[in-house]
Write a protein that holds these residues in place. Structure first.
Motif, PDB file in Angstrom:
ATOM      1  N   TYR A  35       0.181   5.166   3.707  1.00 15.25           N
ATOM      2  CA  TYR A  35      -0.535   4.049   3.098  1.00 15.25           C
ATOM      3  C   TYR A  35       0.062   2.722   3.579  1.00 15.25           C
ATOM      4  CZ  TYR A  35      -2.246   0.832  -0.471  1.00 15.25           C
ATOM      5  OH  TYR A  35      -2.814  -0.244  -1.119  1.00 15.25           O
ATOM      6  N   VAL A  36       1.388   2.643   3.626  1.00 12.71           N
ATOM      7  CA  VAL A  36       2.046   1.422   4.107  1.00 12.71           C
ATOM      8  C   VAL A  36       1.670   1.162   5.559  1.00 12.71           C
ATOM      9  CG1 VAL A  36       4.287   0.381   4.667  1.00 12.71           C
ATOM     10  CG2 VAL A  36       3.974   1.592   2.492  1.00 12.71           C
ATOM     11  N   TRP A  37       1.648   2.220   6.367  1.00 14.75           N
ATOM     12  CA  TRP A  37       1.247   2.089   7.781  1.00 14.75           C
ATOM     13  C   TRP A  37      -0.184   1.581   7.881  1.00 14.75           C
ATOM     14  CZ3 TRP A  37      -2.757   4.735  10.221  1.00 14.75           C
ATOM     15  CH2 TRP A  37      -2.836   4.577  11.615  1.00 14.75           C
ATOM     16  N   TRP A  38      -1.066   2.147   7.087  1.00 16.45           N
ATOM     17  CA  TRP A  38      -2.483   1.776   7.121  1.00 16.45           C
ATOM     18  C   TRP A  38      -2.677   0.303   6.752  1.00 16.45           C
ATOM     19  CZ3 TRP A  38      -6.864   3.740   8.912  1.00 16.45           C
ATOM     20  CH2 TRP A  38      -8.077   3.227   8.460  1.00 16.45           C
ATOM     21  N   LYS A  39      -1.992  -0.142   5.702  1.00 16.44           N
ATOM     22  CA  LYS A  39      -2.117  -1.534   5.290  1.00 16.44           C
ATOM     23  C   LYS A  39      -1.608  -2.475   6.377  1.00 16.44           C
ATOM     24  CE  LYS A  39      -3.226  -2.842   1.766  1.00 16.44           C
ATOM     25  NZ  LYS A  39      -4.557  -3.284   1.268  1.00 16.44           N
ATOM     26  N   ALA A  40      -0.551  -2.072   7.057  1.00 17.92           N
ATOM     27  CA  ALA A  40       0.009  -2.922   8.121  1.00 17.92           C
ATOM     28  C   ALA A  40      -0.948  -3.014   9.304  1.00 17.92           C
ATOM     29  CB  ALA A  40       1.358  -2.368   8.566  1.00 17.92           C
ATOM     30  N   VAL A  41      -1.533  -1.888   9.686  1.00 18.48           N
ATOM     31  CA  VAL A  41      -2.445  -1.858  10.834  1.00 18.48           C
ATOM     32  C   VAL A  41      -3.705  -2.667  10.543  1.00 18.48           C
ATOM     33  CG1 VAL A  41      -3.948  -0.373  12.218  1.00 18.48           C
ATOM     34  CG2 VAL A  41      -1.601   0.322  11.755  1.00 18.48           C
ATOM     35  N   THR A  42      -4.296  -2.462   9.375  1.00 20.64           N
ATOM     36  CA  THR A  42      -5.539  -3.171   9.058  1.00 20.64           C
ATOM     37  C   THR A  42      -5.310  -4.666   8.852  1.00 20.64           C
ATOM     38  OG1 THR A  42      -5.266  -2.567   6.706  1.00 20.64           O
ATOM     39  CG2 THR A  42      -6.675  -1.149   8.058  1.00 20.64           C
ATOM     40  N   LYS A  43      -4.102  -5.037   8.439  1.00 18.41           N
ATOM     41  CA  LYS A  43      -3.797  -6.455   8.287  1.00 18.41           C
ATOM     42  C   LYS A  43      -3.561  -7.095   9.649  1.00 18.41           C
ATOM     43  CE  LYS A  43      -0.655  -9.673   5.954  1.00 18.41           C
ATOM     44  NZ  LYS A  43       0.531  -9.807   5.038  1.00 18.41           N
ATOM     45  N   ARG A  44      -2.884  -6.363  10.542  1.00 23.21           N
ATOM     46  CA  ARG A  44      -2.560  -6.898  11.865  1.00 23.21           C
ATOM     47  C   ARG A  44      -3.814  -7.026  12.734  1.00 23.21           C
ATOM     48  NH1 ARG A  44       0.885  -3.415  12.964  1.00 23.21           N
ATOM     49  NH2 ARG A  44      -0.303  -2.005  14.303  1.00 23.21           N
TER      50      ARG A  44
END
Length: 209
Positions: free
Chosen positions: A185-194
């Motif tokens: 989930y943390v990875w997903w939030k980082a990717v979609t934000k970037r």
């Protein structure tokens, strides 16, 4: 069909609108009586050219909107070109909710696209990079969005969330460090934000549950 139907309708019933694609047609009537008359007239016309109306597909549909009318109607929705037209909630310019007769992707079309997405088996392509996945599915997804997202696009959101869920599953299979839900989930939030528009459907949906 242009000669058998289009030209004939234009000549015989110039004030009645219609749409046709191949052998499927929608004719717009002002009353049930007019619709019944047209069914008979079109049936006779089809027999003149050696054709016939499909007994199951030929229906008189009451297109219910916000105007209240009494009576019971057998058919209150129809499907045409992958869209189902029926009464749906809508908002006016002032944000007030009202009932309108609107199209949205049909159940059959949604099921067909869902099966196609499932058959991609994204999680099995762990040798691919995220860039490669995007180059693969973006043209396909964008095409579906362009067509089925023209009207009531929120009907597509569950499908787009499912694609995101498959992408998370791909990431958890590719990267051992993302095996737990919290880390993925943390990875997903980082990717979609970037890169919020990295995948075509991310312009509408980022969630994956």
């Amino acid at each position: 069909m242009h000669y058998a139907f289009d030209a004939w309708m234009t000549k015989e019933f110039p004030g009645i609108g219609f749409e046709r694609y191949v052998d499927d047609a929608v004719v717009h009537c002002k009353s049930e009586r007019q619709a019944q008359m047209l069914v008979q007239a079109i049936g006779r016309r089809m027999r003149q050219v050696g054709l016939s109306l499909h007994p199951d597909k030929t229906k008189i549909v009451y297109c219910r909107d916000g105007r209240k009318r009494s009576g019971l109607y057998e058919h209150m929705a129809f499907t045409f070109l992958g869209y189902t037209f029926r009464a749906r909630g809508a908002k006016d310019r002032n944000g007030k909710i009202f009932t309108s007769f609107l199209p949205a992707i049909s159940k059959d079309a949604l099921m067909a696209i869902s099966a196609e997405v499932r058959d991609w088996r994204l999680h099995m392509h762990s040798i691919y990079s995220l860039d490669e996945l995007a180059r693969w599915i973006n043209p396909i997804v964008q095409g579906r969005m362009n067509y089925y997202g023209r009207f009531y696009r929120s009907a597509l959101y569950p499908l787009l969330k499912r694609i995101n869920a498959y992408l998370v599953r791909w990431a958890r299979k590719k990267y051992k460090r993302l095996r737990t839900f919290r880390k993925s989930y943390v990875w997903w939030k980082a990717v979609t934000k970037r890169a919020p528009l990295f995948f075509a459907h991310w312009k509408w949906v980022h969630a994956f549950w």
